[in-house]
Scaffold this motif. Sequence first.
Motif, short mmCIF file in Angstrom:
data_model
loop_
_atom_site.label_atom_id
_atom_site.label_comp_id
_atom_site.label_asym_id
_atom_site.label_seq_id
_atom_site.Cartn_x
_atom_site.Cartn_y
_atom_site.Cartn_z
N ALA A 1 72.86 7.82 -27.20
CA ALA A 1 73.94 8.50 -27.92
C ALA A 1 73.89 8.13 -29.39
O ALA A 1 73.53 7.01 -29.76
CB ALA A 1 75.30 8.11 -27.33
N ALA B 1 71.49 17.92 -27.70
CA ALA B 1 71.23 16.52 -27.40
C ALA B 1 70.11 16.36 -26.37
O ALA B 1 69.26 15.48 -26.50
CB ALA B 1 72.51 15.86 -26.89
N SER C 1 76.79 17.03 -25.74
CA SER C 1 76.68 15.89 -24.82
C SER C 1 76.31 16.44 -23.45
O SER C 1 76.79 17.50 -23.06
CB SER C 1 77.99 15.11 -24.72
OG SER C 1 78.43 14.63 -25.97
N TYR D 1 73.09 9.89 -19.59
CA TYR D 1 73.73 10.86 -20.47
C TYR D 1 73.17 10.73 -21.87
O TYR D 1 72.68 9.66 -22.27
CB TYR D 1 75.26 10.74 -20.45
CG TYR D 1 75.85 9.51 -21.10
CD1 TYR D 1 76.18 9.49 -22.46
CD2 TYR D 1 76.10 8.37 -20.35
CE1 TYR D 1 76.75 8.37 -23.04
CE2 TYR D 1 76.67 7.24 -20.93
CZ TYR D 1 76.99 7.25 -22.28
OH TYR D 1 77.55 6.14 -22.86
N SER E 1 74.06 12.17 -26.00
CA SER E 1 75.13 12.74 -26.80
C SER E 1 74.82 12.67 -28.28
O SER E 1 74.23 11.69 -28.75
CB SER E 1 76.46 12.02 -26.53
OG SER E 1 77.51 12.56 -27.32
#
Length: 320
Positions: A156, A175, A211, A226, A228
């Motif tokens: 991120a 992203a 994201s 994940y 982001s």
Amino acid sequence: MQDGLRWGVLGAAAFARKTMAPAIHRAERAQFSALATRDRGKAAAFQAFAPGLRLHDSYDDLLTDPEIDAIYIPLPNAMHAEWCERAVRAGKAVLCEKPIALSLAEIDDLIAVRDTTGRFLAEAWMPAHHPQWDRVAQILSDGGIGRLHSVTGVFAFPLRDPANVRNSADLGGGALRDVGVYPIGTFRRATGLEPEVTAAEAVLEQGVDASTWVQARAGDVRFSFYVSMRADLRQEMVFHGSDGSIVVEAPFNPGSYGEAALHWRRAGQDELRIRFPAVDQYKLQVEAVSASLLDGAPFACPLEFSRGTQAVIDAVLRAI
């Protein structure tokens, strides 16, 4: 070409200026020789560390420069496949910034072009050249954390410039396309497993994912991550097994993010922190191209590896 490769950079992108062009300049058996840019003002920062640099006003002029052996491409994502093919067909070796393409079909086309021309063509995915990932793979292979149970990852960063190309759908932004290659690729490289996406969701802004959260599995191993462009800076990969765990503290951008180090916990044994100080993965990546072309050494990130990562990205995009 026998003593080293003469490199040209296709475009004066900020990442090329700050990171890859200096890495080419530092690398052994490599010479940063030429830059293609229509903006001579942007060239000044490159000439500051490479004063003998030749400048070309067009990308095509660089591709036809007979004194250039290899091209590094840092263009916006949507331009990668086209200019990779053009550079390879012009007779150059090519290292292209990630993602090298936007779909499996594009990568398959690039593999065909590479095989037809016999030229070097690969993605600039630098974790392949960092020794910390060799160590993670070895620990897992040796059963150093027992049976692998789950892997989690995150990449991120806060992107605050609305005009940045990562915010443009037309230029292949988002992203997932920008940094999804890192958690996906390091999972695949460390484990040797191919994850299948089971669920994904994203926050979309102006046609790109700001994201994205992904759930996947490879056999009995669960993989979640994940990415982001709207969260505070964070990188981490965690491998959790039946008898221990490995936390990769700066998995993707060691140096700029933090020191490359593995925190290895083993049941009933002392915890270890394995450090990799002063490793320059960008320089090693450039030198790996020279080793492949001049010595015949295998390249750690061939297009076939990039294809496997793109297959996961395609699956995530279908899911969201």
